[in-house]
Design an enzyme around this catalytic site. Structure first.
Site, PDB file in Angstrom:
ATOM      1  N   TYR A   3       0.814  -1.214   0.000  1.00 10.68           N
ATOM      2  CA  TYR A   3       0.000   0.000   0.000  1.00 10.68           C
ATOM      3  C   TYR A   3       0.851   1.268   0.000  1.00 10.68           C
ATOM      4  CZ  TYR A   3      -4.509  -2.361   0.780  1.00 10.68           C
ATOM      5  OH  TYR A   3      -5.654  -3.116   0.650  1.00 10.68           O
ATOM      6  N   GLN A   7     -13.927  -2.670   5.319  1.00 14.12           N
ATOM      7  CA  GLN A   7     -14.130  -4.110   5.481  1.00 14.12           C
ATOM      8  C   GLN A   7     -13.746  -4.487   6.901  1.00 14.12           C
ATOM      9  OE1 GLN A   7     -11.546  -5.431   2.249  1.00 14.12           O
ATOM     10  NE2 GLN A   7     -13.330  -6.021   1.043  1.00 14.12           N
ATOM     11  N   GLN A  57     -10.238  -2.791   7.695  1.00 16.49           N
ATOM     12  CA  GLN A  57      -9.527  -2.024   6.679  1.00 16.49           C
ATOM     13  C   GLN A  57     -10.362  -0.801   6.302  1.00 16.49           C
ATOM     14  OE1 GLN A  57      -7.504  -2.447   2.253  1.00 16.49           O
ATOM     15  NE2 GLN A  57      -9.038  -3.954   2.824  1.00 16.49           N
ATOM     16  N   TYR A  95      -2.100  -3.986   5.500  1.00 17.43           N
ATOM     17  CA  TYR A  95      -2.820  -2.758   5.167  1.00 17.43           C
ATOM     18  C   TYR A  95      -1.982  -1.591   5.684  1.00 17.43           C
ATOM     19  CZ  TYR A  95      -6.800  -5.956   4.574  1.00 17.43           C
ATOM     20  OH  TYR A  95      -7.626  -6.987   4.190  1.00 17.43           O
TER      21      TYR A  95
END
Length: 496
Positions: free
Chosen positions: A93, A381, A412, A455
């Site tokens: 990410y 999520q 997330q 993440y």
């Protein structure tokens, strides 16, 4: 006179950098190692990140074909003072697969795409250039399965290095829980095989923080017999006010804590922008890896506590067909992957200290109002890790470097720039930071929540504590042992 001296100093530095770059190119070329350098025709494409919020300039992007070549690249990086990073799928990410900053040597693993399956032994050897779609397809055709995420393009290297969650994880664990051996190139160029019996301390670290300790070339895993049938389900509620939305989340949280839900139920709560100001939309989606007729008996006690759904959907097929369904209809990764311009954060809620009702209401209130007016697109999520019979939580917290075994949800928070292209608006950072703060500031005092390294968040100040908890101190000690010169260095690598 001072200006002339400063100019000469700059010229010396520039000349020195050109010399070092030339040495790097010469060192790699002398070993016939394929590489792309700044200025090459291939470089712009090769250095393009998944998240276009970043634009880093690696010193070289290498494409080794053998483990021996990886060893030589690592040794060259150490000798010439370059940080070295692995790139499996390139989906970090914050672009850590490009070094997370300028000047790294990237070891691109796309040539490491072999998968060897031994169905009789229930094992497989997976090279780390594979994408999840490739792995699901190969194992599925052999009647086997592995717990992992649903995005076909994600590389197994980073996914397995830091966790690896999918709808089968409550049944089979995280991806890293299936690993029985790791084949890795260490900072001194040594090629090692780490197991519970061979380099057990390194094996511990590689399952939760692998990128800081070496270039993983393959993992050896235990696989599972694919269930004969599976169902991908979704129950949706549209246009809820904040209070009703909070009640749905709180009810589901309590349900998984107190009910004896089977391990073959996996799921997540998804949250989206509502149709009008003051509303949000919610779905509870997941996988059920048992005969579908038994799904209602498990879900109906939950649904009876919730408002009527706006709609439902079910897809039933073989285990491989459910993986294809979750992958958008195909596991094929032959076409180029797309890009996005985004900011993401995460939150892992402790099993012994769940989200309070006040925190959940603050969270849904924020989404129903600031979420509706936000300049960025977003989704959330809430992945279900916990609940009774979860294979994730059954593993001892100290068994691997993954720190947050005792979690209910891994959440997330993801927000994209308009049209998914740069620039990412400054208001997007404020929106997402405020969203997470709406939960943490209304939680218990000194709430010991975690964050999920896959993440990864470049703006998370206390990332050592949130990603690794108390494991960080052991990881730091092992870093000094296995990588004392900090060859494998990127912004969120373990410090020695």
């Amino acid at each position: 006179m001072l200006g002339i001296i400063q100019l000469l100093s700059v010229l010396v530095l520039v000349a020195s950098s050109f010399c070092v770059a030339a040495d790097l190119r010469g060192s790699l070329n002398s070993l016939n190692i394929t590489a792309s350098f700044p200025g090459d025709a291939t470089y712009a494409s090769a250095s393009s990140p998944f998240n276009l919020r970043f634009a880093f300039q690696p010193a070289a992007i290498t494409y080794p074909k053998t483990v021996e070549e990886i060893s030589e690249i690592v040794k060259i990086g150490g000798e010439e003072k370059y940080p070295v990073v692995a790139r499996s799928g390139g989906h970090s990410y914050i672009a850590n697969g490009l070094g997370g900053r300028d000047g790294a040597v990237v070891v691109d693993l796309s040539n490491f795409g072999d998968i060897t399956i031994d169905s009789a032994k229930g094992s497989a050897v997976i090279q780390t250039g594979n994408r999840l779609g490739d792995i699901a397809a190969a194992l599925g055709k052999a009647g086997r399965g592995l717990p992992h995420g649903s995005c076909p393009y994600v590389g197994i290297g980073g996914h397995a290095a830091f966790g690896g969650f999918g709808f089968a994880s409550r049944m089979w664990g995280l991806t890293l829980d299936t690993i029985t051996a790791v084949n890795v190139v260490l900072a001194n160029g040594t090629v090692a095989r780490a197991t519970d019996h061979n380099h057990p301390d390194l094996f511990w670290a590689l399952r939760g923080s692998a990128s800081s300790f070496g270039i993983v070339t393959s993992i050896e895993v235990k696989t599972f017999p694919a269930p004969p049938t599976g169902t991908i389900f979704q129950y949706s509620w549209d246009g809820l006010n904040a209070t009703t939305a909070s009640q749905i989340i709180a009810t589901l949280q309590r349900f998984v804590q107190v009910n004896d839900i089977p391990p073959h139920l996996g799921g997540e709560i998804n949250l989206f922008r509502g149709p009008v100001l003051g509303t949000i939309s919610i779905s509870f989606a997941g996988g059920w890896y048992a005969p579908i007729e038994n799904l209602n008996a498990t879900i109906n006690p939950l649904l009876r506590q919730l408002p009527p759904t706006s709609r439902t959907s079910f897809f039933t097929g073989t285990y491989l067909e459910t993986a294809e369904n979750l992958g958008g209809g195909s596991l094929d990764t032959s076409a180029p992957d797309g890009h996005d311009t985004f900011y993401a954060k995460s939150l892992m809620t402790p099993e012994n200290s769940p989200m309070s009702d006040a925190a959940i209401l603050a969270y849904t209130t924020y989404l129903a109002n600031q979420g509706f007016t936000a300049e960025v697109g977003w989704f959330i999520q809430m992945e279900l890790y916990g609940g009774r019979n979860s294979a994730i939580n059954a593993v001892a917290p100290e068994a691997t470097a993954f720190a947050h075994r005792r979690s209910i949800f891994s959440i997330q928070f993801y927000s994209s720039a308009p049209n998914n292209v740069p620039p990412y608006p400054p208001s997007g950072f404020a929106f997402l930071d405020g969203l997470v703060d709406s939960i943490t500031s209304n939680g218990p005092k000194n709430w010991d929540y975690g964050a999920y390294p896959n993440y990864i968040d470049d703006k998370l100040v206390d990332w050592r504590r949130r990603y690794y908890g108390t494991h960080y101190f052991r990881l730091r000690s092992l870093k000094a042992k296995y990588d004392p010169m900090n060859i494998f260095d990127f912004p969120t690598s373990i410090d020695e």
